[in-house]
Design an enzyme around this catalytic site. Structure first.
Site, PDB file in Angstrom:
ATOM      1  N   SER A   1      83.518   8.548 -18.218  1.00 52.87           N
ATOM      2  CA  SER A   1      84.472   8.956 -19.246  1.00 52.87           C
ATOM      3  C   SER A   1      85.836   9.153 -18.598  1.00 52.87           C
ATOM      4  CB  SER A   1      84.022  10.264 -19.904  1.00 52.87           C
ATOM      5  OG  SER A   1      85.066  10.811 -20.716  1.00 52.87           O
TER       6      SER A   1
ATOM      7  N   TYR B   1      81.567  18.846 -19.343  1.00 56.09           N
ATOM      8  CA  TYR B   1      81.393  17.398 -19.507  1.00 56.09           C
ATOM      9  C   TYR B   1      82.260  16.652 -18.507  1.00 56.09           C
ATOM     10  CZ  TYR B   1      81.372  12.837 -21.897  1.00 56.09           C
ATOM     11  OH  TYR B   1      81.239  11.508 -22.207  1.00 56.09           O
TER      12      TYR B   1
END
Length: 252
Positions: free
Chosen positions: A135, A148
Site C-alpha cells: 500500500s 496498517y
C-alpha cells in the site's frame, strides 16, 4: 509472462484471491495464459482456476501442505502474488491489541510464510517471480491508519530483503503499492456517500493530499501492474516498489 500456443503456461499462486484486487489479479493472470491457483481464507470458485484452496496464510503447516499439493498435482509454482491483507482503522493510542496482531499476522507474517514455502522450491529450479501487494500507506504516514501503514511498510521491506537474498538464484521479488482502490476495504473507510469525493480532494486536516488524477483506481489497474512485474517483460527488475495511486503520494 509469455506463453506459446502449446505451452500450458506458468503456475501462479494468488493469495487473498477472493478480494477485489486479488480477484482482479486472478483474472489478469488467467487472461495472460497462467494456470492460476487461488488461495483465500474461504475457498474461491471459478471454472478458469487450476485450483482453489482455503488457507490461513499465517499457518505455516497449512501453507506448506497447500504448496506441496499444488506442485504435485498442478505443477511447479513459477509466480506467487501475495495479496491477502487486512485493515483495522483507528488511532495507535487506542488500537486494540487484537487488531494490531491481526494486521501484523496477515500482512507481514502471512507474506513471509507463503513466500518461504514457495521460494524454497523456486531456489532449486533457479527461477521464479514473487510480487507482494502492499500500500502507499507503507511510505506515507496516515492519520488513523498507523497499524496498517506499519504492517505494509514491513511487508515492503520484507519483500525487498527476500529479493536480495534470492537474486543469486534467479528469483525476482517486487512490490506493487496501490493507493485508494475501489474495493470493499476502501469503502469501509468512507463514513457516508461523500466518501469518494472526499478521497479525491484530500483531507488537509489529516495532512492527506487528494488524488491528482482525480479518479479512484480500479482493481484492474493494480492487477495490470502486478502482471507486468510477474512477467518476462520485467525480467531485469527486482526489489522494486511500483506505486499505483494516481499521484496521491506525490511520488514519495
Amino acid at each position: 509472462m509469455t506463453t506459446r500456443q502449446d505451452d500450458p503456461g506458468p503456475v501462479a499462486l494468488v493469495t487473498g484471491a477472493a478480494g477485489g484486487i486479488g480477484g482482479a489479479v486472478v483474472r489478469e493472470l488467467v487472461a495472460r495464459g497462467a494456470r492460476v491457483v487461488a488461495a483465500d481464507a474461504g475457498r474461491t470458485a471459478g471454472r478458469e482456476l487450476a485450483g482453489s484452496f482455503a488457507v490461513d496464510v499465517q499457518d505455516a503447516a497449512g501453507v506448506e501442505a497447500m504448496v506441496g499439493e499444488i506442485e504435485e498435482r498442478i505443477g511447479p509454482v513459477g509466480i506467487l502474488v501475495n495479496v491477502a491483507g487486512v485493515l483495522r482503522a483507528g488511532p495507535l493510542l487506542t488500537m486494540a491489541e487484537d487488531d494490531w496482531a491481526a494486521m501484523l499476522g496477515v500482512n507481514v507474517t502471512g507474506v513471509l510464510t507463503v513466500s518461504r514455502a514457495v521460494a524454497r522450491r523456486m531456489v532449486g529450479r533457479g527461477s521464479g517471480s514473487i510480487v507482494t501487494v502492499a500500500s502507499n500507506a507503507g511510505s506515507v504516514p496516515r492519520v488513523g491508519l498507523g497499524g496498517y501503514a506499519a504492517s505494509k511498510a514491513a511487508s515492503v521491506m520484507l519483500t525487498k530483503c527476500l529479493g536480495l537474498e534470492l537474486a543469486g538464484h534467479g528469483i525476482r521479488c517486487n512490490v506493487v503499492s496501490p493507493g485508494s482502490t475501489d474495493t470493499s476495504m476502501l469503502r469501509s473507510l468512507w463514513p457516508d456517500a461523500d466518501g469518494e469525493r472526499a478521497t479525491l480532494r484530500g483531507a488537509p486536516e489529516h495532512y492527506r493530499v487528494g488524488i491528482p488524477l482525480q479518479k479512484i483506481a480500479r482493481p484492474e489497474d493494480v492487477a495490470a501492474a502486478v502482471a507486468f512485474l510477474a512477467s518476462d517483460a520485467a525480467g531485469h527488475i527486482t526489489m522494486h516498489d511500483l506505486c499505483v495511486d494516481g499521484g496521491a503520494s506525490l511520488g514519495a
